[in-house]
Scaffold this active site. Structure first.
Site, mmCIF file in Angstrom:
data_model
loop_
_atom_site.group_PDB
_atom_site.id
_atom_site.type_symbol
_atom_site.label_atom_id
_atom_site.label_comp_id
_atom_site.label_asym_id
_atom_site.label_seq_id
_atom_site.Cartn_x
_atom_site.Cartn_y
_atom_site.Cartn_z
ATOM 1 N N HIS A 21 0.556 -1.116 0.231
ATOM 2 C CA HIS A 21 0.112 -0.069 0.058
ATOM 3 C C HIS A 21 0.674 1.394 -0.456
ATOM 4 O O HIS A 21 0.636 2.534 -0.522
ATOM 5 C CB HIS A 21 -0.674 -0.111 0.705
ATOM 6 N N GLY A 22 2.336 0.989 0.858
ATOM 7 C CA GLY A 22 2.417 2.597 0.715
ATOM 8 C C GLY A 22 4.039 2.579 1.316
ATOM 9 O O GLY A 22 3.813 1.173 2.093
#
Length: 457
Positions: A297-298
């Site tokens: 996700h990041g």
């Protein structure tokens, strides 16, 4: 629709955001197709000695590409923090949707190694990877779901029933994004921009506002992708199945971003042993999947903490399944929603320090009235037109916010999801009017540039 035309339009769509992105995605497609040809030739030669090393090398190249563009600065920052170095950050441009189209190609490479991929020409493969409705934020589609549809000549003809269904679902997704998610997003931006002054009441309001924003933002994109696909006679896999109706977190993650969960299940969880090697190994495998999901996700520790929090409760849910199953449904639902919403504080916060400060505002238990600037984020033109000038003028900001929370909760809990609506859809005057009104209202409500949250991933 011809595949050459579809490929051209998909690349135009992708390059519209930034023409420089085109070099990256075209290079990625070409490199992975060469790996596919290489492994296919080794398979024809019955050369099993080199097939696995080639597959591992291909996967490593794809992960290396993501690693460079998405995680290089994160790596440098952490090395500087631990080693006391002062290496300058690269400030590398993150290509739009790189995680989605790279994971899609990794699945293709692994399936090729497993002997599950027939012969595809380059044009077909490129259309599969770049199919624009799901290119930048999913779903992550496997070759056997999409390619046969792209090759089906009967799907080149306009199907007006599919066109009506697709436009209806597209309008529904656009409405979720513009009319609900972006409104809650205004309150969220105000709250996270002023964490130090929130105090408990406002922090709780903002925390649940972000939970609702993320739900309708991602749900809206999934609906729009599904609707666009349907207009082109393409059925995309279900990616969002009313997760906020789940009664426990394990069920929740079976409903949220289903194709990403499927990817990690097929290509990480099962190869690690799945649930075949005892409970402790199963819990470890689940933890690894959630940890990788956080990194996916990041490039920030906030995403890792968020994923670990969710993974731990999923493990606890499995360990004490009988106790969770025996809970009253309402209690199970509340635990799931409150826990997930609290974990999203890390998902939304720019830094771990900000998330901790946010929780301090909640747990100081200093309850006050809701700040007017947060409530006025819900003062949309429609509500102001209906309610301004009434005898409730002094309470209007609170009423605006209450109306939006109630509407969101009713839709989340009481309404069918887009896939269910599409299955039950019947083209008639009523559905036409509803679709047009929703679409026009959404377009007229555009107040600025607001990208989908999952574009960042």
């Amino acid at each position: 629709m011809g595949r050459a035309f579809l490929l051209g339009m998909s690349l135009w769509f992708y390059g519209y955001f930034n023409p420089a992105y085109l070099l990256i995605i075209v290079s990625s497609v070409c490199i992975n197709y060469l790996f596919y040809l290489w492994m296919s030739r080794l398979q024809q030669q019955d050369n099993n000695k080199f097939r696995k090393p080639v597959m591992i090398f291909a996967v490593a190249v794809n992960l290396g590409i993501i690693g460079y563009f998405k995680y290089m600065d994160f790596f440098i920052e952490n090395v500087n923090a631990v080693a006391g170095t002062d290496w300058p950050l690269k400030h590398i441009m993150l290509p739009l949707g790189i995680s989605f189209f790279t994971f899609q190609q990794i699945s293709f490479i692994v399936d090729t190694y497993r002997g599950q991929v027939p012969k595809y020409d380059f044009l077909t493969y490129a259309c599969y990877v770049t199919f624009f409705p799901q290119l930048v934020a999913g779903p992550i589609v496997t070759h056997d779901e999409l390619v046969p549809q792209l090759l089906d000549t009967s799907k080149k003809k306009i199907d007006w029933d599919n066109m009506a269904k697709g436009f209806y679902i597209f309008a529904l997704g656009l409405g979720k994004k513009v009319l609900i998610a972006d409104v809650f997003g205004g309150a969220v931006n105000i709250g996270y921009g002023n964490i130090a002054t929130l105090q408990a009441t406002n922090a709780i309001v903002v925390m649940f506002a972000y939970s609702i924003q993320l739900y309708f933002d991602f749900s809206g994109y999934c609906d729009m992708a599904m609707g666009l696909g349907k207009m082109l006679n393409i059925d995309l896999p279900l990616n969002f199945d009313s997760p906020y109706k789940a009664l426990n977190l394990a069920d929740f993650w079976n409903r949220w971003h289903m194709t990403l969960g499927r990817f990690f299940t097929r290509y990480v969880y099962i190869p690690l042993g799945g649930n075949r090697k005892g409970n402790m190994r199963t819990y470890f495998n689940i933890f690894i999947v959630f940890l990788l999901s956080g990194f996916w996700h990041g490039a920030a520790w906030t995403f890792v903490i968020w994923s670990v929090l969710n993974g731990l409760l999923v493990i606890v849910t499995r360990m004490f399944k009988k106790a969770f199953d025996a809970m009253p449904s309402v209690l199970g639902w509340l635990i799931c929603q409150v826990y997930f919403s609290m974990s999203l504080v890390f998902f939304r916060a720019a830094r771990t320090r900000d998330a901790i400060d946010f929780f301090k505002q909640i747990f100081h238990l200093n309850f006050t009235s809701i700040y007017k600037n947060i409530m006025t984020a819900f003062a949309t033109p429609g509500l102001k037109f209906l309610l301004d000038g009434s005898a409730l003028a002094n309470s209007l900001p609170l009423i605006y916010a209450a109306i939006y929370y109630v509407i969101a909760l009713v839709i989340i809990i009481g309404c069918k999801n887009a896939h269910e609506k599409m299955v039950a859809f019947k083209p008639n005057v009523r559905s036409l009017l509803w679709t047009v009104v929703l679409f026009v209202t959404s377009v007229l409500s555009f107040s600025g540039i607001s990208t989908f949250l999952y574009f960042n991933f």
